[in-house]
Design an enzyme around this catalytic site. Structure first.
Site, mmCIF file in Angstrom:
data_model
loop_
_atom_site.group_PDB
_atom_site.id
_atom_site.type_symbol
_atom_site.label_atom_id
_atom_site.label_comp_id
_atom_site.label_asym_id
_atom_site.label_seq_id
_atom_site.Cartn_x
_atom_site.Cartn_y
_atom_site.Cartn_z
ATOM 1 C CD GLU A 263 -4.065 -2.107 -5.587
ATOM 2 O OE1 GLU A 263 -3.391 -3.161 -5.742
ATOM 3 O OE2 GLU A 263 -4.668 -1.953 -4.304
ATOM 4 C CB CYS A 297 -1.807 -6.261 -4.812
ATOM 5 S SG CYS A 297 -2.021 -5.118 -3.720
#
Ligand code: UN1
Length: 508
Positions: A263, A297
């Site tokens: 990720e 993110c």
């Protein structure tokens, strides 16, 4: 809006952390440990903690404990995670304080992060009774064909500073019910919060009569990450962080045929169509771009606005950013806290310089409170009107910078949205059903997350979380992400008195 800034001292932060840790009943901080704990609130070290195990010792223990943990029935494994969820509920306030201290989050977001851990524990407890396999119709008489999911082995979990504990919990809660021990390498920025959460997980295991080494934590920099990545005792490495980090770790894991869940970076956009509800859109944009000081993110970094509403929307977003309360999360009840490091601020300043040189016009972005907190990095979130999607816009800068571009046709907007190397989260603001469906459909957003009328950040744990392209392709947390933490075994059982071969092969 500039309000009074009330700085914290390292002594104040140390005593807040010490009180929280005492109530948590976990390893205390001191001044002679070898792991340094710093806070972005001051930009200074505030304590040390003793270093934990080496990665080698953790791997040895994890491999040992796996041999018994894998045979504990999944619903019993779920009890450990249920107990962890109880402990997290009990210590929500103190854990949120540690998250504030080490990640610089505002109170509400720090509480939200602990809440996210509790949510995923609840999800995983339910899952512990639903690790379903398949029964498949065999082509041969009196044969049974099944697929069963088995525990895989010790899992290495590498996490980033910005969600110092929630991302661990996505992995740990699932890995535990799946029968996998967890070795966690947290960010260097959050050793105290990480050791507190890991200690709660170990307590949960002990309370359930399980060896606490199902959860271990190791500290250290990139070399510890590399050692976990190259260690075949970890069949799965789940890593969250920058694309640069992923590019280093992934080939190391792949070269030994390990699996990874990655990720990595995002560069998330929102398209604002002419029919958008602008009041709602401005609020959503402000949270998504400036919340967490732009350090998710999933943070919104690019706004792609229809030219008919571009001026009005840009003006409103600039005004909203100018009014945002920036300040010390421990005292000022701000909406925006500090950036994690001075280096992060320099990267932001550099990105703004490059954007200006590319013809962008920047509003905001200036450093704040440099006199009162000279080592910390408080900044005013920036809005940058860009003439085009230049290289700097296509680069993830982990800070509150929102680039604004315009479009005429939806196709052009979708091409801009997809025209970056990253593929994590995306949004469209529209009240036109056709546009919304187009955006979330196969020729729309190419991201792992495609939202309508909400920003790209702040996902619930129930869905699979992750993204495509340079984001790494991994999926964590909800839905069927658990399957990545188990190995699949296909078993054919012959309960007849014959030996028929598949595909009608005769071999007499
Ligand atoms: C991250 O920034 O790595 O969707 C995770 C969100 C949060 C998780 C972000 N639930 O913004």
């Amino acid at each position: 809006m500039v309000t009074a800034f009330n700085p914290s001292s390292s002594a104040e932060i140390r005593s807040l952390a010490a009180d929280a840790l005492e109530r948590l009943g976990v390893a205390a901080i001191g001044t002679d440990g070898d792991v340094e704990a710093r806070s972005p609130i001051t930009g200074l070290p505030y304590a040390t903690i003793p270093s934990s195990l080496t990665a080698e010792d953790a791997a040895i223990r994890a491999a040992e404990v796996f041999t018994t943990w894998r045979d504990v029935p999944a619903p019993r494994r779920g009890e450990v995670v249920r107990r962890l969820g109880e402990l997290l509920r009990l210590h929500l306030d103190d854990l949120a304080t540690l998250v504030q201290i080490e990640a610089g989050k505002i109170r509400s977001e720090a509480l939200g992060e602990v809440r996210e851990m509790i949510d995923v524990c609840d999800f995983a407890v339910g899952l512990s009774r639903q690790l379903h396999g398949l029964t498949i119709a065999s082509e041969r008489p009196r044969h049974r064909l099944t697929e069963t999911w088995h525990p895989m082995g010790p899992i290495a979990v590498v996490t980033a500073f910005n969600f110092p504990v929630a991302v661990w919990s996505w992995n740990a809660a699932l890995a535990l019910v799946c029968g996998d021990p967890v070795v966690w390498k947290p960010s260097d920025h959050s050793p105290v919060t990480a050791s507190a959460c890991n200690a709660l997980a170990r307590r949960a295991a002990t309370d359930c009569g399980i060896d606490p080494d199902v959860c271990q934590v190791v500290f250290g920099g990139a070399e510890v990450g590399r050692s976990l990545a190259s260690d075949p005792r970890f069949p799965l490495v789940s890593a969250t962080g920058s694309t640069r980090m992923g590019r280093e770790l992934a080939p190391v894991v792949a070269s030994r045929f390990g699996r990874s869940i990655l990720e990595l970076g995002g560069n998330n956009a929102a398209i604002v169509a002419p029919s958008a509800d602008l009041d709602m859109t401005v609020r959503a944009i402000t949270f998504a771009a400036a919340g967490t000081a732009g350090q998710r993110c999933t943070s919104l970094r690019r706004l792609i606005v229809h030219e008919s509403v571009a001026d009005e929307l840009s003006d409103r977003v600039e005004r909203a950013f100018a009014r945002l309360r920036v300040g010390n999360p421990l005292h000022d009840d701000p909406l925006v806290g500090p950036l994690i490091t001075q280096e992060a601020r320099r990267l932001m300043e550099n990105a703004l310089d490059v954007a200006r040189a590319d013809g962008g016009s920047v509003v905001g972005g200036e450093r704040m409170f440099a006199d009162q907190a000279p080592e910390a990095s408080y900044v005013r979130p920036a809005v940058v009107r860009m003439p085009a999607q230049t290289e700097i816009v296509r680069t993830e800068t982990f800070a509150p910078v929102l680039y604004v571009m315009t479009y005429r046709e939806l196709d052009e907007a979708i091409a801009l949205q997809n025209g970056v190397p990253q593929g994590l989260a995306s949004s469209i603001f529209t009240t036109d059903l056709r546009e919304a469906e187009r955006f979330t459909g196969p020729s729309g957003s190419d991201c792992g997350i495609a939202n309508v009328n909400i920003g790209p950040s702040g996902a619930e744990i129930g869905g699979a979380f992750g993204g495509e392209k340079e984001t790494g392709g991994g999926r964590e947390s909800g839905s069927d992400s658990w399957k990545a933490y188990m190995r699949r075994s296909t078993a054919t059982v012959n309960y007849s008195n014959e030996l028929p071969l598949a595909q009608g092969v005769v071999f007499e």
